[in-house]
Design a protein around this motif. Structure first.
Motif, PDB file in Angstrom:
ATOM      1  N   GLY A  83      -4.791  -6.137   0.759  1.00 47.87           N
ATOM      2  CA  GLY A  83      -5.840  -7.156   0.131  1.00 47.87           C
ATOM      3  C   GLY A  83      -7.190  -5.479  -0.288  1.00 47.87           C
ATOM      4  O   GLY A  83      -8.220  -6.471  -0.351  1.00 47.87           O
ATOM      5  N   GLY A  84      -6.506  -4.794   0.440  1.00 52.41           N
ATOM      6  CA  GLY A  84      -7.602  -3.693   0.621  1.00 52.41           C
ATOM      7  C   GLY A  84      -8.897  -2.667   1.111  1.00 52.41           C
ATOM      8  O   GLY A  84      -9.448  -2.647   1.592  1.00 52.41           O
ATOM      9  N   LEU A  85      -7.372  -2.874   2.613  1.00 50.98           N
ATOM     10  CA  LEU A  85      -8.275  -2.262   3.820  1.00 50.98           C
ATOM     11  C   LEU A  85      -8.251  -0.672   3.481  1.00 50.98           C
ATOM     12  O   LEU A  85      -7.899   0.113   2.559  1.00 50.98           O
ATOM     13  CB  LEU A  85      -7.199  -2.378   4.639  1.00 50.98           C
ATOM     14  N   PRO A 110     -10.803  -8.951   2.054  1.00 53.16           N
ATOM     15  CA  PRO A 110      -9.565  -8.754   1.373  1.00 53.16           C
ATOM     16  C   PRO A 110     -10.668  -8.271  -0.148  1.00 53.16           C
ATOM     17  O   PRO A 110     -11.770  -9.423  -0.445  1.00 53.16           O
ATOM     18  CB  PRO A 110      -8.764  -9.723   1.052  1.00 53.16           C
ATOM     19  N   GLU A 111     -10.609  -7.667  -0.928  1.00 55.54           N
ATOM     20  CA  GLU A 111     -10.726  -7.277  -2.161  1.00 55.54           C
ATOM     21  C   GLU A 111     -10.222  -7.573  -3.229  1.00 55.54           C
ATOM     22  O   GLU A 111     -10.704  -7.619  -4.026  1.00 55.54           O
ATOM     23  CB  GLU A 111     -11.407  -5.985  -2.916  1.00 55.54           C
ATOM     24  N   HIS A 112      -8.991  -7.568  -3.051  1.00 49.78           N
ATOM     25  CA  HIS A 112      -7.702  -8.246  -3.608  1.00 49.78           C
ATOM     26  C   HIS A 112      -6.541  -9.435  -2.968  1.00 49.78           C
ATOM     27  O   HIS A 112      -6.678  -9.103  -1.920  1.00 49.78           O
ATOM     28  CB  HIS A 112      -7.005  -7.036  -4.263  1.00 49.78           C
ATOM     29  N   GLN A 154      -1.776  -4.904  -5.340  1.00 50.92           N
ATOM     30  CA  GLN A 154      -2.839  -3.582  -5.385  1.00 50.92           C
ATOM     31  C   GLN A 154      -2.437  -2.967  -4.264  1.00 50.92           C
ATOM     32  O   GLN A 154      -2.140  -3.552  -3.235  1.00 50.92           O
ATOM     33  CB  GLN A 154      -4.580  -3.749  -5.521  1.00 50.92           C
ATOM     34  N   ARG A 155      -1.961  -1.721  -4.331  1.00 50.76           N
ATOM     35  CA  ARG A 155      -1.894  -0.145  -3.110  1.00 50.76           C
ATOM     36  C   ARG A 155      -3.191   0.315  -3.143  1.00 50.76           C
ATOM     37  O   ARG A 155      -3.659   1.029  -4.142  1.00 50.76           O
ATOM     38  CB  ARG A 155      -0.967   0.237  -3.436  1.00 50.76           C
ATOM     39  N   ALA A 183      -2.126  13.137  -6.484  1.00 45.48           N
ATOM     40  CA  ALA A 183      -2.905  13.292  -6.492  1.00 45.48           C
ATOM     41  C   ALA A 183      -4.198  12.280  -5.700  1.00 45.48           C
ATOM     42  O   ALA A 183      -3.635  11.323  -5.318  1.00 45.48           O
ATOM     43  CB  ALA A 183      -3.756  13.025  -8.465  1.00 45.48           C
ATOM     44  N   PRO A 184      -6.147  13.347  -6.056  1.00 46.48           N
ATOM     45  CA  PRO A 184      -6.292  12.774  -4.741  1.00 46.48           C
ATOM     46  C   PRO A 184      -7.165  10.836  -5.387  1.00 46.48           C
ATOM     47  O   PRO A 184      -6.576  10.016  -4.485  1.00 46.48           O
ATOM     48  CB  PRO A 184      -7.773  12.950  -5.596  1.00 46.48           C
ATOM     49  N   ALA A 185      -6.541  10.983  -6.465  1.00 42.42           N
ATOM     50  CA  ALA A 185      -7.121   8.889  -6.706  1.00 42.42           C
ATOM     51  C   ALA A 185      -5.846   8.577  -6.168  1.00 42.42           C
ATOM     52  O   ALA A 185      -5.996   7.235  -5.938  1.00 42.42           O
ATOM     53  CB  ALA A 185      -6.538   9.127  -8.852  1.00 42.42           C
ATOM     54  N   MET A 186      -4.792   8.559  -5.898  1.00 44.84           N
ATOM     55  CA  MET A 186      -3.852   7.433  -5.332  1.00 44.84           C
ATOM     56  C   MET A 186      -3.780   7.591  -3.324  1.00 44.84           C
ATOM     57  O   MET A 186      -3.115   5.963  -3.316  1.00 44.84           O
ATOM     58  CB  MET A 186      -2.694   8.169  -5.020  1.00 44.84           C
ATOM     59  N   ALA A 187      -4.918   8.478  -3.531  1.00 42.68           N
ATOM     60  CA  ALA A 187      -4.794   7.851  -1.467  1.00 42.68           C
ATOM     61  C   ALA A 187      -6.466   7.463  -2.077  1.00 42.68           C
ATOM     62  O   ALA A 187      -7.048   7.418  -0.934  1.00 42.68           O
ATOM     63  CB  ALA A 187      -5.638   9.066  -1.688  1.00 42.68           C
ATOM     64  N   LEU A 188      -7.786   7.692  -2.970  1.00 41.42           N
ATOM     65  CA  LEU A 188      -8.683   7.616  -2.664  1.00 41.42           C
ATOM     66  C   LEU A 188      -8.322   5.681  -3.779  1.00 41.42           C
ATOM     67  O   LEU A 188     -10.252   5.170  -3.380  1.00 41.42           O
ATOM     68  CB  LEU A 188      -9.867   8.122  -3.738  1.00 41.42           C
ATOM     69  N   GLU A 189      -8.391   5.379  -4.391  1.00 43.67           N
ATOM     70  CA  GLU A 189      -7.986   4.485  -5.874  1.00 43.67           C
ATOM     71  C   GLU A 189      -7.019   3.317  -4.966  1.00 43.67           C
ATOM     72  O   GLU A 189      -5.817   4.198  -5.046  1.00 43.67           O
ATOM     73  CB  GLU A 189      -8.568   4.663  -7.101  1.00 43.67           C
ATOM     74  N   SER A 190      -7.825   2.510  -5.716  1.00 42.92           N
ATOM     75  CA  SER A 190      -6.629   1.201  -5.911  1.00 42.92           C
ATOM     76  C   SER A 190      -5.425   1.365  -6.846  1.00 42.92           C
ATOM     77  O   SER A 190      -6.014   1.683  -8.077  1.00 42.92           O
ATOM     78  CB  SER A 190      -7.582  -0.823  -5.660  1.00 42.92           C
ATOM     79  N   GLN A 191      -4.867   0.714  -6.806  1.00 46.07           N
ATOM     80  CA  GLN A 191      -3.500   1.002  -7.905  1.00 46.07           C
ATOM     81  C   GLN A 191      -2.762  -0.526  -8.085  1.00 46.07           C
ATOM     82  O   GLN A 191      -2.484  -0.823  -7.281  1.00 46.07           O
ATOM     83  CB  GLN A 191      -2.658   2.707  -7.561  1.00 46.07           C
TER      84      GLN A 191
END
Length: 386
Positions: free
Chosen positions: A134-136, A159-161, A166-167, A307-315
């Motif tokens: 859920g967005g830890l 949780p945010e999601h 979301q991952r 890429a950084p987005a995979m570590a820093l952003e929800s997908q």
């Protein structure tokens, strides 16, 4: 002049040694061509490279383990591997399931009663291991410095999601999986890793806490301006990013994932669990610790998945029910970094091929993947040539 005759077995042996030497020279040239430019571009003091090709191990070492004492890197040099620790944590959790200590559908509250009454009470262990609870966040807040503040954080987290939609890549998420797996097995996490999992995998020089006798082998990591660094303690650091190991042991781990038949039945089942696909995230399939792609794969797609987005952003994530077993042609990989170290492991079971890169500088994932992809592609083409 008398004729000289060479016995056929001796001749075959000589030819075999010659072919092996030529193959080693070719492999050395291939690794040199892809590793030395990376070291030069990012001012990396030392790197250890390990390749497994058709079950055979090959090691290539570059530079020094520490700048103040120019001791050459060897395949025994200890490196921090950062988040490349996560597949090992996941393997321990899967081993706990294989031995009946837990199931991945258990809730966190079943194994840590203090979470009851919080949103995390009902989070499944699988969700924690796949970053879908859920967005830890990526890291704990700075105020989380001890077990009491960590528990307080988990209890107040919201949780945010909706779980499973979301991952969001997270140390507190998979770190909690490791903590709960250890609770289910009745021993501290470092004890289980160093006393149970590492020996079972044949990783004889891998540590959570490097013993004093091994400190001379422990490389220093370096910042961008070459200041010496080693990882600092933090909550669930052991579970999320705390392994220190060498190229030999990491290659053994890769080989165990390529061919687990020599391991105990429980550990074989555990490795299969880590390879199974639980969520689809874009072109990546999230396993336990490992991240999986269809093979062959282009450099651009593999770099995008790391890429950084995979570590820093929800997908957005799509649950795979039932979990997707390993297809015939897949590539598994995982990056890892600490402040002063950068690591990467990748393997392709259908080609019986794997690679480990360990460096004492945190350099970009894209550069690691470019070097590894070039080496793997060349070896794959060579092995498939009639």
């Amino acid at each position: 002049m008398p004729r000289t005759f060479i016995a056929l077995p001796a001749l075959l042996t000589t030819l075999a040694f010659t072919a092996a030497a030529q193959a080693d020279d070719t492999l050395q040239s291939l690794v040199d061509a892809n590793v030395r430019p990376v070291m030069a571009e990012y001012d990396i003091a030392g790197m250890a490279v390990a390749i497994t090709l058709n079950g055979q191990a090959h090691y290539f070492n570059y530079g020094v383990a520490r700048l103040d004492d120019p001791q050459a890197v060897t395949s025994d040099t200890l490196f921090e591997i950062g988040s490349l620790s996560k597949p090992l944590t996941a393997t321990l959790a899967a081993l706990a399931q294989a031995t009946g200590k837990l199931t991945l559908i258990d809730s966190a509250g079943q194994h840590w009663p203090e979470l009851r009454g919080s949103p995390l009470e009902h989070a499944s262990l699988l969700a924690l291991g796949t970053y879908t609870a859920g967005g830890l966040p990526l890291q704990f807040p700075d105020k989380v410095t001890d077990p009491a503040s960590m528990l307080a954080y988990y209890r107040q987290w919201q949780p945010e999601h909706i779980a499973g939609t979301q991952r969001r890549y997270s140390n507190p998420s998979i770190g909690l999986l490791g903590l709960l797996a250890a609770k289910s097995m009745g021993q501290p996490f470092p004890t289980l890793m160093e006393g149970t999992l590492f020996p079972a995998l044949g990783m004889s020089h891998s540590y959570i806490q490097v013993p004093s006798a091994q400190m001379p082998r422990y490389a220093f990591g370096y910042s961008k301006d070459n200041q010496p660094l080693r990882v600092t303690p933090g909550m669930l650091d052991a579970e999320a990013y705390g392994v220190k190991t060498n190229a030999k042991d990491m290659l053994r781990f890769v080989q165990a994932n390529l061919s687990p038949t020599g391991l105990s039945p429980d550990l074989q089942r555990a490795i299969v669990m880590t390879h199974s696909g639980y969520y689809r995230v874009g072109e990546m399939t999230q396993g336990l610790g490992w991240e999986r792609y269809p093979y062959p794969i282009s450099l651009e797609r593999l770099q995008a998945g790391n890429a950084p987005a995979m570590a820093l952003e929800s997908q957005p994530a799509t649950r795979l029910l039932p979990p997707e077993l390993e297809p015939g042609d897949s590539l598994f990989n995982k990056t890892g970094s600490t402040g002063g170290f950068g690591a990467y492991a990748v393997f392709v079971p259908s080609q019986n091929l794997g690679l480990v890169l360990l460096a004492n500088k945190n350099y970009p994932n894209a550069a690691r993947i470019k070097a590894a992809h070039a080496i793997l592609s060349a070896l794959d083409q060579h092995s498939s040539t009639p």
